[in-house]
Design a protein around this motif. Structure first.
Motif, short mmCIF file in Angstrom:
data_model
loop_
_atom_site.label_atom_id
_atom_site.label_comp_id
_atom_site.label_asym_id
_atom_site.label_seq_id
_atom_site.Cartn_x
_atom_site.Cartn_y
_atom_site.Cartn_z
N ASN A 10 0.73 -1.31 -0.01
CA ASN A 10 -0.16 0.04 0.14
C ASN A 10 0.92 1.26 -0.09
O ASN A 10 0.74 2.19 0.95
CB ASN A 10 -1.19 0.14 1.29
N GLN A 70 2.46 1.85 3.32
CA GLN A 70 1.68 2.06 4.50
C GLN A 70 1.93 0.85 5.55
O GLN A 70 1.81 1.10 6.88
CB GLN A 70 0.18 2.26 4.12
N THR A 71 2.16 -0.24 5.07
CA THR A 71 2.50 -1.49 5.60
C THR A 71 3.73 -1.90 5.27
O THR A 71 4.38 -2.08 4.36
CB THR A 71 1.30 -2.64 5.35
N THR A 75 1.39 -1.31 10.18
CA THR A 75 0.77 -0.42 9.55
C THR A 75 0.70 0.83 9.95
O THR A 75 0.36 1.19 11.13
CB THR A 75 -0.82 -0.79 9.64
N ALA A 131 0.02 4.84 10.15
CA ALA A 131 -1.25 6.04 9.99
C ALA A 131 -0.41 7.33 9.72
O ALA A 131 0.70 7.62 10.39
CB ALA A 131 -2.03 5.83 10.99
N SER A 132 -1.45 8.45 8.87
CA SER A 132 -0.68 9.79 8.93
C SER A 132 -0.90 10.22 10.27
O SER A 132 -1.81 10.04 11.19
CB SER A 132 -1.74 10.22 8.00
#
Length: 74
Positions: free
Chosen positions: A41, A44-45, A67, A69-70
């Motif tokens: 992703n 992201q991961t 994972t 996150a923003s």
């Protein structure tokens, strides 16, 4: 802990907590390595491997999926 930067020479972000390695039965946790070849992703991961001692002259490799996150914007 993890930091990010847009270039290898920095400027670096503040540290953020990512995960806690499984506790070793003896000795230490070592050899942590992020495997960018397995990113998913768009990064992201991410996958991080590490070794943990399981006794005298024995160890095991562990793999953790993280994972991301923003960060919230102010």
């Amino acid at each position: 802990m993890m930091r990010t930067a847009t270039a290898p020479e920095g400027l670096w972000s503040n540290e953020v907590f990512v995960f806690t390695a499984m506790a070793p039965t003896q000795e230490n946790v070592y050899d942590a390595h992020a495997h960018s070849e397995y990113d998913q992703n768009g990064g992201q991961t991410i996958y991080v491997s590490y070794s943990r001692s399981t006794g005298a002259f024995t160890s095991e490799m562990r793999l953790v999926a993280v994972t991301l996150a923003s960060a919230p914007t102010n």
